[in-house]
Design a protein around this motif. Structure first.
Motif: not given
Ligand code: TXA
Ligand code: MG
Length: 330
Positions: A7, A9, A24, A118, A121, A160, A162
């Motif tokens: 997680s 980023v 993601f 996001i 990121w 990723l 999330s």
């Protein structure tokens, strides 16, 4: 290949800057992305998915300003972005910077995902992120981390972690590169909402010339969203009567609003396997559950998935489109 699942980023942005491919989550479905300025990395996404090379990727941005640096944003495009972005909308705009993938195309699909993590990121990556939905080409998009891991752990550079997608179907795609504007793919933002800004919006069912279907965007000519099982889309009354007739068959699965007569005295007497039935109470809940249910069914080796038609309420447009596409040819 060892996939970095995290997680963090910054770590995942590092992978992108080094030319990696990262999965993601967005509020719609999972995406599989690479830097929009790295053609080689973007081309790897096509290989991983088995995606036809003429189907362009949309680019994900963190701000409207960042979109303006690579595309012509007209007044109406800006108004749409201010109203609906960040959110489940993709606008196809004329390109200003030809170096953005796919280089040869004069237009670019742009979208700003809702989840602030996001966007953080993407900001950290230092470039837009070109990403189609994270799934094998032609199969349903993925909405659960467990499914992403099953297909892509060991195949992509990073994942990723999330918030998982909540809407469950892909973004609404609107073509603003010519007049009149065109609804290229229905989704959670519906045509009535768009028409407040685009009164002359052309809808998909009117996209015919001389009776022949003319795909307005490359993605619309391919079969989409299909599980391995056959999908049957049924009106409510047929759905219930079919369920009462064959719901106990172990090779069938069911998703809809009702599994029997509402009258207490007529309740079905057979027992049904709850893993093969998904009861929903709104079109939104239906959309959110659909692709995950398709995945469950394929893992169980189900032969036929029976789907009840959506209700005449909000949330119907995108859902009906995905159900029709999934049931094409069955
Ligand atoms: O919700 C979504 O849109 C997800 C998440 C990951 O953002 N992405 C997604 O991407 O569904 P994809 O590639 O599976 O679908 C994008 C659609 C395709 O049908 C593609 O053909 C169309 O948008 N598209 C992309 N760029 C286009 C362009 N320049 N002109 C016309 N159509 C375009
Ligand atoms: Mg897709």
């Amino acid at each position: 290949m060892k996939t970095l699942i995290s997680s963090d980023v910054r770590l995942l942005a590092d992978l992108i800057r080094k030319g990696g491919v990262v999965i993601f989550p967005t509020e719609t479905v999972f995406g599989i992305g690479a830097s929009s300025f790295n053609e080689e990395a973007c081309k790897r996404i096509y290989k991983i998915k088995g995606r036809p090379s003429d189907n362009p990727l949309i680019a994900h941005f963190s701000t409207i300003e960042a979109i303006k640096s690579v595309c012509e944003v007209s007044e109406v495009a800006e108004r749409l972005l201010c109203e609906f972005a960040p959110g489940p909308i993709t606008l196809v705009l004329p390109k200003k910077n030809q170096n953005v993938f796919p280089k040869e195309m004069p237009t670019l699909g742009v979208r700003i995902p809702k989840n602030p993590i996001i966007r953080e990121w993407i900001e950290e990556c230092g470039s837009p992120i070109s990403a189609p939905s994270a799934n094998l080409s032609g199969r349903p998009s993925l909405t659960r981390m467990t499914d992403v891991l099953r297909y892509f752990d060991g195949i992509v550079d990073g994942i990723l972690v999330s918030e998982e997608p909540s809407l469950g179907i892909e973004s609404t795609v609107v073509g603003l590169y010519e007049d009149p504007p065109v609804l290229l793919r229905p989704g959670s933002i519906e045509s009535d909402q768009l028409k407040q800004f685009l009164p002359n919006l052309v809808l998909p069912n009117s996209l015919t010339k001389g009776g022949e279907f003319v795909p307005p965007s490359p993605g619309m000519k391919y079969k989409h969203y299909s599980p391995q099982a056959n999908v049957k889309l049924l009106p409510s009354d047929t759905f219930v009567s079919e369920f009462l007739k064959c719901g106990s068959k172990s090779n069938s699965a069911w998703i809809g609003f009702s599994f029997g007569p509402t009258d207490e005295h007529k309740k079905p007497t057979q027992t049904f396997d709850p893993t093969r039935m998904k009861l929903v109470s709104s079109n939104w809940e239906y959309s959110s559950a659909l692709y995950a249910f398709f995945e469950v069914c394929d893992q169980l080796g189900i032969e036929t998935i029976y789907c009840e038609e959506p209700r005449e309420k909000t949330g119907k447009e995108g859902l009906l489109n995905r159900l029709q596409k999934a049931s094409e040819g069955n």
